[in-house]
Design a protein around this motif. Sequence first.
Motif, PDB file in Angstrom:
ATOM      1  N   ASN A 584      43.005  22.119  -8.791  1.00 42.70           N
ATOM      2  CA  ASN A 584      44.106  22.243 -10.146  1.00 42.70           C
ATOM      3  C   ASN A 584      45.304  21.371 -10.182  1.00 42.70           C
ATOM      4  OD1 ASN A 584      45.139  23.983  -8.134  1.00 42.70           O
ATOM      5  ND2 ASN A 584      45.693  25.287  -9.445  1.00 42.70           N
ATOM      6  N   TYR A 585      45.104  19.880  -9.974  1.00 38.16           N
ATOM      7  CA  TYR A 585      46.412  19.020 -10.103  1.00 38.16           C
ATOM      8  C   TYR A 585      46.494  18.310 -11.298  1.00 38.16           C
ATOM      9  CZ  TYR A 585      47.014  19.650  -4.821  1.00 38.16           C
ATOM     10  OH  TYR A 585      46.879  20.361  -3.716  1.00 38.16           O
ATOM     11  N   GLY A 586      47.712  18.161 -11.873  1.00 37.32           N
ATOM     12  CA  GLY A 586      47.939  17.057 -12.779  1.00 37.32           C
ATOM     13  C   GLY A 586      48.879  16.016 -12.253  1.00 37.32           C
ATOM     14  N   LEU A 587      48.292  14.759 -12.740  1.00 34.69           N
ATOM     15  CA  LEU A 587      49.226  13.644 -12.174  1.00 34.69           C
ATOM     16  C   LEU A 587      50.593  13.516 -12.784  1.00 34.69           C
ATOM     17  CD1 LEU A 587      46.131  11.088 -12.769  1.00 34.69           C
ATOM     18  CD2 LEU A 587      47.065  11.965 -10.569  1.00 34.69           C
ATOM     19  N   LEU A 588      51.339  12.989 -12.092  1.00 33.49           N
ATOM     20  CA  LEU A 588      52.736  12.649 -12.511  1.00 33.49           C
ATOM     21  C   LEU A 588      52.809  11.768 -13.543  1.00 33.49           C
ATOM     22  CD1 LEU A 588      55.065  12.910  -9.498  1.00 33.49           C
ATOM     23  CD2 LEU A 588      54.311  14.688 -11.019  1.00 33.49           C
ATOM     24  N   GLU A 589      53.544  12.066 -14.740  1.00 30.39           N
ATOM     25  CA  GLU A 589      53.695  10.768 -15.761  1.00 30.39           C
ATOM     26  C   GLU A 589      54.105   9.622 -15.326  1.00 30.39           C
ATOM     27  OE1 GLU A 589      55.959  10.750 -20.301  1.00 30.39           O
ATOM     28  OE2 GLU A 589      57.052  11.955 -18.480  1.00 30.39           O
ATOM     29  N   ASN A 590      54.487   9.614 -14.393  1.00 26.59           N
ATOM     30  CA  ASN A 590      55.107   7.934 -13.780  1.00 26.59           C
ATOM     31  C   ASN A 590      54.187   7.191 -13.546  1.00 26.59           C
ATOM     32  OD1 ASN A 590      57.970   8.635 -14.222  1.00 26.59           O
ATOM     33  ND2 ASN A 590      58.158   9.491 -12.163  1.00 26.59           N
ATOM     34  N   ASP A 608      28.100   0.138   8.728  1.00 24.95           N
ATOM     35  CA  ASP A 608      27.033  -0.689   8.778  1.00 24.95           C
ATOM     36  C   ASP A 608      25.896   0.111   8.320  1.00 24.95           C
ATOM     37  OD1 ASP A 608      28.169  -2.544  10.526  1.00 24.95           O
ATOM     38  OD2 ASP A 608      27.763  -1.594  12.355  1.00 24.95           O
ATOM     39  N   LYS A 609      25.621   1.268   8.255  1.00 24.53           N
ATOM     40  CA  LYS A 609      24.774   2.096   7.752  1.00 24.53           C
ATOM     41  C   LYS A 609      25.309   3.000   6.392  1.00 24.53           C
ATOM     42  CE  LYS A 609      21.193   1.098   9.902  1.00 24.53           C
ATOM     43  NZ  LYS A 609      20.073  -0.103   9.323  1.00 24.53           N
ATOM     44  N   PHE A 610      25.288   2.197   4.920  1.00 22.02           N
ATOM     45  CA  PHE A 610      26.075   2.781   4.170  1.00 22.02           C
ATOM     46  C   PHE A 610      25.470   3.576   3.317  1.00 22.02           C
ATOM     47  CE2 PHE A 610      27.281   2.628  -0.343  1.00 22.02           C
ATOM     48  CZ  PHE A 610      28.789   2.327  -0.240  1.00 22.02           C
ATOM     49  N   VAL A 611      26.399   4.952   2.893  1.00 24.44           N
ATOM     50  CA  VAL A 611      25.748   6.010   2.084  1.00 24.44           C
ATOM     51  C   VAL A 611      26.805   6.305   1.195  1.00 24.44           C
ATOM     52  CG1 VAL A 611      25.075   8.356   2.189  1.00 24.44           C
ATOM     53  CG2 VAL A 611      24.591   7.097   4.112  1.00 24.44           C
ATOM     54  N   TRP A 612      26.490   6.548  -0.090  1.00 25.97           N
ATOM     55  CA  TRP A 612      27.413   7.080  -1.234  1.00 25.97           C
ATOM     56  C   TRP A 612      27.557   8.593  -0.698  1.00 25.97           C
ATOM     57  CZ3 TRP A 612      29.559   4.034  -5.034  1.00 25.97           C
ATOM     58  CH2 TRP A 612      29.026   2.887  -5.304  1.00 25.97           C
ATOM     59  N   ASN A 613      28.666   8.722   0.379  1.00 21.93           N
ATOM     60  CA  ASN A 613      29.236  10.066   0.532  1.00 21.93           C
ATOM     61  C   ASN A 613      30.586  10.005   0.943  1.00 21.93           C
ATOM     62  OD1 ASN A 613      29.190   9.622   3.148  1.00 21.93           O
ATOM     63  ND2 ASN A 613      27.210  10.699   3.417  1.00 21.93           N
ATOM     64  N   LEU A 614      31.251  11.155   1.087  1.00 21.34           N
ATOM     65  CA  LEU A 614      32.612  11.143   1.426  1.00 21.34           C
ATOM     66  C   LEU A 614      32.897  10.525   2.962  1.00 21.34           C
ATOM     67  CD1 LEU A 614      34.218  14.536   0.305  1.00 21.34           C
ATOM     68  CD2 LEU A 614      34.736  12.348  -0.772  1.00 21.34           C
ATOM     69  N   GLN A 615      32.032  10.649   3.732  1.00 24.59           N
ATOM     70  CA  GLN A 615      32.341  10.042   5.008  1.00 24.59           C
ATOM     71  C   GLN A 615      32.277   8.696   4.850  1.00 24.59           C
ATOM     72  OE1 GLN A 615      29.953  12.704   4.465  1.00 24.59           O
ATOM     73  NE2 GLN A 615      31.938  14.046   5.040  1.00 24.59           N
ATOM     74  N   HIS A 616      31.749   7.902   4.071  1.00 23.46           N
ATOM     75  CA  HIS A 616      31.502   6.530   3.815  1.00 23.46           C
ATOM     76  C   HIS A 616      32.534   5.682   2.894  1.00 23.46           C
ATOM     77  CE1 HIS A 616      27.856   7.540   6.314  1.00 23.46           C
ATOM     78  NE2 HIS A 616      27.955   6.289   6.615  1.00 23.46           N
ATOM     79  N   ALA A 617      33.265   6.508   2.333  1.00 25.88           N
ATOM     80  CA  ALA A 617      34.010   6.051   1.272  1.00 25.88           C
ATOM     81  C   ALA A 617      35.115   5.112   1.736  1.00 25.88           C
ATOM     82  CB  ALA A 617      35.180   7.218   0.529  1.00 25.88           C
ATOM     83  N   PRO A 618      35.003   3.891   1.206  1.00 21.02           N
ATOM     84  CA  PRO A 618      35.819   2.771   1.861  1.00 21.02           C
ATOM     85  C   PRO A 618      37.344   2.599   1.348  1.00 21.02           C
ATOM     86  CG  PRO A 618      34.298   1.779   0.386  1.00 21.02           C
ATOM     87  CD  PRO A 618      34.092   3.185   0.172  1.00 21.02           C
ATOM     88  N   ILE A 619      37.563   3.321   0.297  1.00 18.89           N
ATOM     89  CA  ILE A 619      38.839   2.965  -0.411  1.00 18.89           C
ATOM     90  C   ILE A 619      39.392   4.515  -0.660  1.00 18.89           C
ATOM     91  CG2 ILE A 619      39.923   2.173  -2.383  1.00 18.89           C
ATOM     92  CD1 ILE A 619      37.512   0.413  -2.640  1.00 18.89           C
ATOM     93  N   GLU A 620      40.631   4.594  -0.450  1.00 16.25           N
ATOM     94  CA  GLU A 620      41.385   5.913  -0.833  1.00 16.25           C
ATOM     95  C   GLU A 620      42.687   5.471  -1.633  1.00 16.25           C
ATOM     96  OE1 GLU A 620      42.484   8.607   2.326  1.00 16.25           O
ATOM     97  OE2 GLU A 620      40.320   9.393   2.237  1.00 16.25           O
ATOM     98  N   ILE A 621      43.059   6.234  -2.522  1.00 13.08           N
ATOM     99  CA  ILE A 621      44.096   6.037  -3.416  1.00 13.08           C
ATOM    100  C   ILE A 621      45.297   7.310  -3.155  1.00 13.08           C
ATOM    101  CG2 ILE A 621      45.367   5.924  -5.472  1.00 13.08           C
ATOM    102  CD1 ILE A 621      42.973   3.982  -6.452  1.00 13.08           C
ATOM    103  N   THR A 622      46.343   6.987  -2.777  1.00 10.58           N
ATOM    104  CA  THR A 622      47.144   8.283  -2.720  1.00 10.58           C
ATOM    105  C   THR A 622      48.154   8.256  -3.996  1.00 10.58           C
ATOM    106  OG1 THR A 622      47.335   7.884  -0.272  1.00 10.58           O
ATOM    107  CG2 THR A 622      49.075   9.186  -1.324  1.00 10.58           C
ATOM    108  N   ALA A 623      48.166   9.625  -4.373  1.00 12.48           N
ATOM    109  CA  ALA A 623      48.933   9.563  -5.774  1.00 12.48           C
ATOM    110  C   ALA A 623      49.674  11.025  -5.757  1.00 12.48           C
ATOM    111  CB  ALA A 623      47.750   9.793  -7.082  1.00 12.48           C
ATOM    112  N   PRO A 624      50.873  10.940  -6.435  1.00 17.35           N
ATOM    113  CA  PRO A 624      51.880  12.043  -6.605  1.00 17.35           C
ATOM    114  C   PRO A 624      51.440  13.001  -7.590  1.00 17.35           C
ATOM    115  CG  PRO A 624      52.852  10.429  -7.598  1.00 17.35           C
ATOM    116  CD  PRO A 624      51.858   9.667  -7.029  1.00 17.35           C
TER     117      PRO A 624
END
Length: 679
Positions: A584-590, A608-624
């Motif tokens: 239950n998060y809201g993104l900061l207006e900034n 190497d053995k790609f799967v569409w799941n959390l363990q194989h997610a190749p990108i992460e974005i950090t947000a306040p």
Amino acid sequence: MRISSFRITGFAFLTFCLASFQINAQKTTTSFLESQPYHQLPITAIKPKGWLLDQLHIMQDGTTGHLDEVYAKVKNDNGWLGGRGDGWEETPYWLDGAVPLAYLLDDKVMKEKVLRYINWTIENQRPSGYFGPVTKEERVKKVLITPENCEAGEDWWPKMVMLKVMRQYFLASDDQRVIPFMTKYFKYQLQALKSCPIKKWSEWAESRGADNIMIAQWLYSINHDKSLIELANLIETQSFQWSEWFGNRTWAIGAATQQNDDHWMRRHAVNVAMALKSPSMNYQRTKDLKYLSQLKTGFNDLMTLHGLPMGIFSGDEDIHGNAPTQGVELCAITEAMFSLEEIIGITGDIQYMDALERMTFNALPTQTTDDYNAKQYFQIANQVQISRGVFDFSLPFEREMNNVLGMRSGYTCCLANMHQGWTKFASHLWYGTSAKGLAALEYSPNEITTKVGKTNTEITIKEITNYPFEDKINFEFITSKDVAFPMQLRIPSWCKEAVLTLNGREFKREKGGQVITIDRIWKNNDKLILEFPMEMTTSNWGRNSRTIERGPLVYALKLEEKWEKGNQKEEGDYFSVYPKSDWNYGLLENIVKDPKAYLTVEVKPISDKFVWNLQHAPIEITAPAKKIPNWKAVDGVAHQPVSDRTGIYRGEVEQKTEKIKLVPYGFTKVRIVAFPVVK
């Protein structure tokens, strides 16, 4: 006028008539094709690589390769093999994805498997041209089905799907039996429709006539038989008038406000997904620009009133508004993708190319399990749990199984129809052009071998990339001799400026939102690099919610998952999924004001053995972000907090700012993707 209507008075006159007919037919057909910017290439020309190949192998090992072994309805006494079992849509649905998969992977076992159904269907076509499972009238009364006795046949709709299968098979195998098979059937259909109209057996055929028209017009492009245009016109007059509805806007308004039983087939999301191609089919046949206008109006209205962040419109089962708590049926995604693939070829409009990309890389992968053996009937954008329940669906089902991940949960049409999504996307990465060139309009790792240019020279192009998870696409050219041909490339609308490098030197820069053409003499070992800088942005969705985007991907809150297995008597085993942490998060207006300053991105290597799941997610974005204490799930639904017109949630918000992690939407099962915005 067809030759059969002429009175033959002599050999010379007949010869003259034949010549005149052929010239006129060729003139019509040439115009028919030349005015179309793109056409589909043989399926075997494209060989998926990298992560896309991994996905297809998962499907090969899962239900795409084995549905006839694990699903009783298709397995037992199948009607499309002469039995008394399934003679409806599910077997052709499965084949419509299994056929291209068999040939994309050049898999001998799968080819033999799908050929059983194709061979039976072709070899058991009736003398009149009718085809399909043995009907009750044939089996019990031993009647012959003819145009005059068409009521002894059965619904037009499943045959429309099997016609799609036959076209897939022809494009993969060049089996010439397909052409006379279709020719005989369409001659039967043209006569039979006069007494057994398209809606005789069901509204399914009436609402989906565009699929029938599509194949008739495709055959016309091959054999130039004008009776096929007559047939297409007849089917259009007997079917739902989607082109008119899309264009006059009353339909879109009504669909947004009504969820009752009146005219629900006009709001059925899968019908709508299939119908998207209807105006383009009418334009292909008539060249009347009004149909392109109707398509654009309808598509824009649909995505404005019902669009969700992952690129698809809501539909649970009716199209159902743009709130992030509405669901969407898996069949609607795969059918909308296919409609867009057809629309792209006919219109050449980049809007639909971008829409296909967004839908494929975001909405499609999340709705199936890692092994491709189970699916959700409905996914939800802001999905804080996967479980039994009625949620906010217009079709909740008494057994409350529409949201869980199961092989047979919800309607099993999606179990059969989910296979065409990835396979047809892979076979539409490249299109041919009327100038004997190539067009790369969607991007993923692959290799294409085909003949190009006026010299009809064979060329292989290796497309080496991890797109959409990286911003560079490398094209390597292999040819035995220099060859001149135009190569077209889509510059996505989300890209401000693309950089093109040719043989190690910057070649040009191009703005986004266009298809560019490079017309040159290509040489062996030429190397072309496309670079699409991916900036972080936010987009506005239902209830003033905000979604974080980067390039073609939308990002959702990363929530560790708790999976629970269950069983329901009628629908079998299923999985529920729950989050292990707060959502239950809201993104900061900034972030909205300056995404680049407040978001950080981390890109990891593709496994190497790609799967569409959390363990194989190749990108992460950090947000306040900050928690919203009163945002709680009610009966499994995270109803969107109300924001004011400035886009800010004004209720209670915790003062503490936390760092949250987001991953591409397609890698999640539980998530928030449409966030409230807080101070």
